[in-house]
Enzyme design. Structure first.
Site, mmCIF file in Angstrom:
data_model
loop_
_atom_site.group_PDB
_atom_site.id
_atom_site.type_symbol
_atom_site.label_atom_id
_atom_site.label_comp_id
_atom_site.label_asym_id
_atom_site.label_seq_id
_atom_site.Cartn_x
_atom_site.Cartn_y
_atom_site.Cartn_z
ATOM 1 N N HIS A 70 5.888 -7.771 2.240
ATOM 2 C CA HIS A 70 5.751 -6.533 2.582
ATOM 3 C C HIS A 70 6.259 -6.402 4.124
ATOM 4 O O HIS A 70 5.888 -7.482 4.728
ATOM 5 C CB HIS A 70 4.309 -6.436 2.244
ATOM 6 C CG HIS A 70 3.771 -4.844 2.695
ATOM 7 N ND1 HIS A 70 3.413 -4.369 3.951
ATOM 8 C CD2 HIS A 70 3.479 -4.088 1.687
ATOM 9 C CE1 HIS A 70 2.905 -3.275 3.591
ATOM 10 N NE2 HIS A 70 3.116 -2.790 2.591
ATOM 11 N N ASP A 112 -0.452 -14.161 2.061
ATOM 12 C CA ASP A 112 -0.839 -12.785 1.922
ATOM 13 C C ASP A 112 -1.350 -12.356 0.759
ATOM 14 O O ASP A 112 -0.533 -12.691 -0.421
ATOM 15 C CB ASP A 112 0.276 -11.752 2.356
ATOM 16 C CG ASP A 112 0.034 -10.386 2.279
ATOM 17 O OD1 ASP A 112 -0.990 -10.063 1.635
ATOM 18 O OD2 ASP A 112 1.022 -9.553 2.392
ATOM 19 N N GLN A 127 -2.350 -8.502 -2.692
ATOM 20 C CA GLN A 127 -2.050 -8.032 -4.206
ATOM 21 C C GLN A 127 -2.623 -9.281 -5.253
ATOM 22 O O GLN A 127 -2.086 -9.249 -6.407
ATOM 23 C CB GLN A 127 -0.422 -7.955 -4.532
ATOM 24 C CG GLN A 127 0.266 -6.797 -3.649
ATOM 25 C CD GLN A 127 -0.281 -5.402 -4.145
ATOM 26 O OE1 GLN A 127 -1.102 -5.337 -5.122
ATOM 27 N NE2 GLN A 127 -0.022 -4.333 -3.332
ATOM 28 N N LYS A 185 -7.757 -2.376 -1.678
ATOM 29 C CA LYS A 185 -7.021 -2.500 -3.254
ATOM 30 C C LYS A 185 -7.827 -3.341 -4.069
ATOM 31 O O LYS A 185 -7.510 -3.793 -5.174
ATOM 32 C CB LYS A 185 -5.627 -3.428 -2.654
ATOM 33 C CG LYS A 185 -4.750 -2.788 -1.690
ATOM 34 C CD LYS A 185 -3.505 -3.541 -1.515
ATOM 35 C CE LYS A 185 -2.862 -2.999 -0.540
ATOM 36 N NZ LYS A 185 -1.876 -1.902 -0.818
ATOM 37 N N CYS A 220 7.474 -0.283 0.909
ATOM 38 C CA CYS A 220 7.099 -1.138 2.209
ATOM 39 C C CYS A 220 7.811 -2.735 2.066
ATOM 40 O O CYS A 220 7.309 -3.304 2.362
ATOM 41 C CB CYS A 220 5.872 -1.345 2.532
ATOM 42 S SG CYS A 220 5.102 0.294 3.150
HETATM 43 N N1 PMP Z 1 0.823 -7.101 1.953
HETATM 44 C C1 PMP Z 1 1.140 -6.692 0.710
HETATM 45 C C2 PMP Z 1 1.620 -7.733 -0.385
HETATM 46 C C3 PMP Z 1 0.591 -5.353 0.226
HETATM 47 O O1 PMP Z 1 1.040 -5.057 -0.975
HETATM 48 C C4 PMP Z 1 0.094 -4.520 1.241
HETATM 49 C C5 PMP Z 1 -0.153 -2.883 0.713
HETATM 50 N N2 PMP Z 1 0.787 -2.473 -0.047
HETATM 51 C C6 PMP Z 1 -0.067 -4.867 2.583
HETATM 52 C C7 PMP Z 1 0.405 -6.333 2.737
HETATM 53 C C8 PMP Z 1 -0.670 -4.088 3.575
HETATM 54 O O2 PMP Z 1 -1.967 -3.778 3.143
HETATM 55 P P1 PMP Z 1 -2.684 -2.680 4.020
HETATM 56 O O3 PMP Z 1 -1.849 -1.347 4.073
HETATM 57 O O4 PMP Z 1 -3.817 -2.596 3.174
HETATM 58 O O5 PMP Z 1 -3.038 -3.387 5.512
#
Ligand code: PMP
Length: 407
Positions: A124, A201, A204, A227, A365
């Site tokens: 991401h 990270d 997910q 999430k 993203c």
């Molecule tokens: N890493 C991953 C794998 C994600 O899916 C996301 C959110 N889509 C993020 C980081 C960023 O998370 P946040 O916007 O809640 O900070």
């Protein structure tokens, strides 16, 4: 299954009962954010109705009960991910904030010119850009583990990238755009045999797979509350004590200090050293309730249910002509990303929305992933524990209709 009763679970989420565009909502955008159960909504309202006060500051009653409730969250997170100490849990604004914290603070302490940082091809943006900013500031070099066209990382290439120059590896456990579950234990073990720490990270992963940071031997692990059925604005950075102690603070301000004079400031101990300013107290408190909710159902039961649903959705979508699934890794979690020959993902998203079906369209993203597959974006259906086969059937029917209209 422990307490897995889909009807009870659905009844716990009030928003699932609403209609969108005159149709019963089918919510398949859980990778972006999940809906909240009533216990979490109640805890949010209760905080402002019954205990609102700033934390860690007052001797007065309300400040004490809100501090106690906030600190319960730290302990719940500790046992949820099996951290050794509660002070290894830093409450942040979310995954992005947690990664930026590590990039800046670890970077300040341990990254020099020509050092190398390894990420993967499926990250991401929030696990790419903070490291690029660090590389720019320090003259360090970003290295990327490639992946094949199924969305599996090339582990041989990873081994070849690890060297004496590698100072940190930062990799996602589960890809938000492809659904790949990475072999995170192996990634960590290989890095450790190179004396390199690893950030996981888990944005997910945390809502789908039971995590044990000690078993994984993760050095850092990050995720977001929103999430995993908690409100927005709160997240977690787990860090091993030895790393957190060796890193300078992130932001300066209240709570993170021991003593302040104009000549010199000394910093507070863990975890407060990394928690400057008033946190998102209500969201923090609600995170404990979301964890209780997940625990009551049980992550093993949740994972099994979601895996079956993903398998069903995958089989059904492949019956539609022209569909190409993006992300066909051996091990996947809860994400069905796809394109349809000759149709822009956005157009599919618009038609599904008219039918009350919420999916995500775009690059998620993860623009480098889209670049590798040479596509502008995908349609992504992402699952949560409250989704049903009926949701999938409605989605597939809607997709079939969209494809017929747009061809
Ligand atoms: N890493 C991953 C794998 C994600 O899916 C996301 C959110 N889509 C993020 C980081 C960023 O998370 P946040 O916007 O809640 O900070």
């Amino acid at each position: 299954m422990k307490n897995f009763d889909i009807n009870n679970i659905r009844a716990d989420f009030p928003l699932l009962k609403r209609e969108v565009n005159g149709k019963p909502l089918v919510y398949l955008d859980n990778g972006a954010t999940t809906q909240k159960p009533q216990v979490v909504i109640d805890a949010l309202v209760n905080y402002y109705t019954d205990m609102n006060a700033n934390v860690h500051r007052g001797v007065h009653y309300l400040s004490q009960i809100s501090t106690d409730a906030f600190e319960v969250t730290r302990q719940k997170v500790q046992s949820f991910i099996n951290a050794e100490h509660d002070y290894e849990i830093i409450i942040t604004k979310g995954t992005t904030d947690s990664i930026n914290l590590v990039a800046q603070c670890f970077g300040q302490a341990f990254i020099d010119k020509d050092d190398e940082i390894i990420i993967s091809a499926m990250e991401h943006h929030s696990n790419i850009v903070p490291w690029q900013m660090l590389c720019d500031a320090k003259g360090a070099v970003l290295k990327v583990i490639p992946m094949n066209d199924h969305g599996d990382l090339d582990m041989e290439a990873y081994k070849a990238l690890l060297s004496a120059k590698t100072k940190i590896v930062s990799v996602t456990y589960v890809s938000n755009s492809l659904g790949t579950i990475n072999p995170i234990e192996e990634i960590i073990a290989l890095a450790h045999s190179n004396n390199t720490p690893v950030l996981v990270d888990a944005a997910q992963a945390v809502q789908h797979i039971a995590l044990d940071v000690q078993k994984l031997d993760a050095d850092f692990l990050v995720f977001s509350g929103h999430k995993m059925y908690a409100p927005t604005g709160v997240g977690v950075l787990y860090g091993k004590e030895k790393w957190l102690n060796a890193m300078p603070p992130y932001q300066g301000g209240g709570d993170m200090i021991k003593d302040v004079t104009f000549e010199k400031t000394t910093y507070n101990e863990l975890p407060f050293k990394f928690e400057a300013g008033t946190p998102n107290i209500e969201a923090g408190i609600c995170l404990a309730h979301a964890i209780d909710y997940i625990n009551e159902i049980g992550l093993d039961a949740i994972q099994k249910y979601e895996d079956d649903l993903l398998a069903y959705a995958t089989a059904e979508i492949l019956k539609i002509e022209g569909v190409r699934i993006i992300g066909t890794a051996n091990k996947k979690s809860s994400v069905l990303s796809f394109i349809v020959d000759g149709i822009h993902p956005y157009d599919i998203g618009v038609i599904l929305d008219k039918l009350g079906i919420a999916v995500r369209t775009g690059h998620h993203c993860a623009q480098p992933v889209m670049a590798q597959f040479e596509i502008p974006g995908t349609v992504r259906a992402s699952l949560a524990m409250y989704n049903t086969k009926e949701d999938i059937d409605t989605f597939i029917k809607g997709l079939q209709r969209a494809v017929t209209m747009l061809k």
